[in-house]
Structure formats: C-alpha cells, structure tokens
Design an enzyme around this catalytic site. Structure first.
Site, PDB file in Angstrom:
ATOM      1  N   SER A 124       0.832  -1.208   0.000  1.00 43.33           N
ATOM      2  CA  SER A 124       0.000   0.000   0.000  1.00 43.33           C
ATOM      3  C   SER A 124       0.866   1.258   0.000  1.00 43.33           C
ATOM      4  O   SER A 124       1.620   1.475  -0.932  1.00 43.33           O
ATOM      5  CB  SER A 124      -0.964  -0.030   1.189  1.00 43.33           C
ATOM      6  N   LYS A 176     -22.899  16.212   5.831  1.00 46.03           N
ATOM      7  CA  LYS A 176     -21.901  16.759   6.729  1.00 46.03           C
ATOM      8  C   LYS A 176     -21.545  15.718   7.801  1.00 46.03           C
ATOM      9  O   LYS A 176     -22.426  15.130   8.415  1.00 46.03           O
ATOM     10  CB  LYS A 176     -22.423  18.041   7.389  1.00 46.03           C
TER      11      LYS A 176
END
Length: 321
Positions: A124, A176
């Site tokens: 990764s 949000k």
C-alpha cells in the site's frame, strides 16, 4: 639528606604524579567525548568525512513526518553522499503521509541517484514509497503491492442503542460529518465516501502505471488490492530484481556511476521525542530477558499507532488469530 629536604622531594614526586594523572584523565575525557560525538554523528549520517551511500529506513506505519522530510533535504544537500538506498519495511499508512513521502523522495532523486530495497514489506503506502525510485530490489519472500485504498470506521449505533444512548446532530447538509460511527450509514453517505475512495484509488493506479510503465492489462492484474511475494512481483513488473541491499548498491554503481565499495551509512532524523510508553516498556522487559513479552508490547504499539490513523488509508492490515 635532612627531613625537610626529603619532604620537599616527596612533595615534588607527588605533584609530578598528580600532574600525570590529571593529564591522563583529561586526555581520556577528550577521547570519550570524541567517541560519543563520532557515534552520534554516525547515527545521524555524518560519520567520517568520506564519500558514502546513505541509507534511509522507512519502517512501520507511514504518516506525515516533517523530520523525515528535513532528513531527505539534508541528504540531498550533502556533498559526501554519492547515492541513496531507501530501505522499506512498511505496511503503508495514510494516503497523505504516503504521498508526502513519495514526493520528498522524488525531490531527493533530482539531486542524488536513489534505489529502493524492500527489506520485508512494501505494501500500500509502503509500495507508493518504493516506486518513488527508478529501481526496486526486493527479497524473494518480501511482500509488495496491496494497491488499493481503504476507508474504515466502526458502527457503534447498535451498542449505543443497547445502553440507551442516542446521538443527535444538527447539520448544515445531510452529508456533513458522514459517515460517522454513531448512526447507521445512509446509502447517500456510503455513495459519497465510495466516490472519494475511487478517486484516490485512480490516483494510486495512475502513479503505479507511470512509475512502473505498465499497460492497462498489467495494471489491472496488479491492482486487485492483494499483496504479492517478491518472486511474484518480478514478472508482474512490481519489482525489478530479487536480492539484498548489496544488489541495490550494485545497481547504483553500474547504472548511476556511483563509486564502488563506498561505505553505507544510516541517516536518521535529528530528533525524535515521540517515545511511547509501549516502546519504553518493551525495552525494559527485553533487557530483563522476557523477549516474548517485549515482542507483544511492540505489536501492541503498532496496533495502537494504526488505530490513530485518520482519513483515507493505503495500508495493508493482515488479520491475526
């Protein structure tokens, strides 16, 4: 000889002995200070006024690190450094930390020839670090790849319901602070998060395509999110050569004109005050001979560090039984 004369002679002999031991002690102190200074300089990468190959080690979880950025600046500016080996043993970390490290190595490569040596794992974000150089040497049993992006968070809504706690929120817009661990993830929040993950994944793949010169078919084969051994990585073009650090240095000598048989010096950040209680405890029990307990504490520290990661991750997280 009178008694006074003998006393004077004894005092003179005593003064001469004291002077000798003072000089010897002072010389020993100077030698000790010099030895400590040399050892410290060697750890910092300044050991000996001689041309050298710098070794920069990237270990553990990758996050933003200004001290490491400063270190690479110093290596790049040093007239004594003829080449650089980036030694990697990392499962990755945050996307932003991995991107920062990648760009710092690319800037370093503009000043010095750089080669990557995978001494364990470059998965990764660790693989993003590896491809910052133009050549990758890995051990046969090392792990590379894990080309993918992860966004994970706990769902605590069931637990809160069992204890009679409900989280209320007043938002400026429905998405949000989504997703969050206190309420079930809505389809809209999941879709929005997936778009961010997909965009970052595309960035990661484009980086691999460019740096490793892969066509679309080759890129598809390596971008499944899985890890590969060093042996598997060579035909897949994730790795250039199997071998050890000496093979990485040989590439610098053959392809970049670095002088042969230069010493390899470890360069480390100037200071690191982030000493955890786990690290101190592991060192203490290790000194007492409890190696298994020390290793358990180090694993606990690694898990605690990974748990603190925030945002998108490019990290390989093998499960442990």
């Amino acid at each position: 000889m009178s008694i006074d004369a003998e006393a004077i002679a004894d005092r003179r002999r005593l003064r001469r002995k004291l002077s000798f031991w003072r000089i010897a002690g002072f010389s020993g102190l100077i030698a000790a200070v010099a030895a400590i200074g040399y050892a410290t300089a060697d750890r910092m990468g300044y050991g000996g006024v001689q041309h050298q190959i710098a070794r920069i080690s990237i270990d553990g979880v990758i996050t933003g690190n200004q001290r490491l950025a400063d270190l690479m600046q110093r290596v790049g500016d040093s007239s004594l450094v003829s080449g650089v080996v980036i030694s990697i043993n990392s499962p990755g970390g945050t996307t932003t930390g991995s991107e920062e490290l990648y760009r710092n190595i690319r800037r370093l490569a503009e000043k010095k020839p750089v080669v990557t040596f995978v001494d364990g794992t470059a998965a990764s974000g660790g693989y993003i670090t590896a491809i910052a150089s133009d050549y990758i040497v890995a051990r046969e049993t090392s792990l590379v790849g894990s080309i993918g992006v992860l966004f994970q968070y706990p769902d605590l809504s069931g637990l809160l319901g069992n204890v009679g706690v409900k989280m209320e929120a007043i938002k400026s817009a429905p998405l949000k602070a989504e997703p969050n661990p206190f309420t079930p993830t809505s389809p809209e929040a999941r879709a929005a998060t997936q778009l961010v993950v997909n965009d970052t994944y595309d960035w990661f793949k484009a980086l691999v395509r460019e740096r490793r010169r892969l066509n679309e078919g080759e890129l598809t084969s390596v971008s499944t999110g899985q890890v590969f051994s060093g042996r598997q990585g060579v035909p897949m073009k994730l790795v250039d050569k199997l071998g050890g650090e000496r093979d990485a240095v040989a590439w610098l000598e053959a392809e970049k004109g670095v002088s042969k048989d230069l010493p390899i010096r470890d360069w480390k950040p100037r200071s690191d005050r982030d000493i955890s209680i786990f690290a101190m405890a592991a060192t203490a029990v290790d000194l007492l001979g409890f190696e298994s307990a020390a290793e358990a504490l180090r694993r606990t520290e690694a898990h605690a560090e990974a748990a603190r990661l925030d945002g998108l991750l490019v990290v390989w997280q093998p499960s442990e039984k």
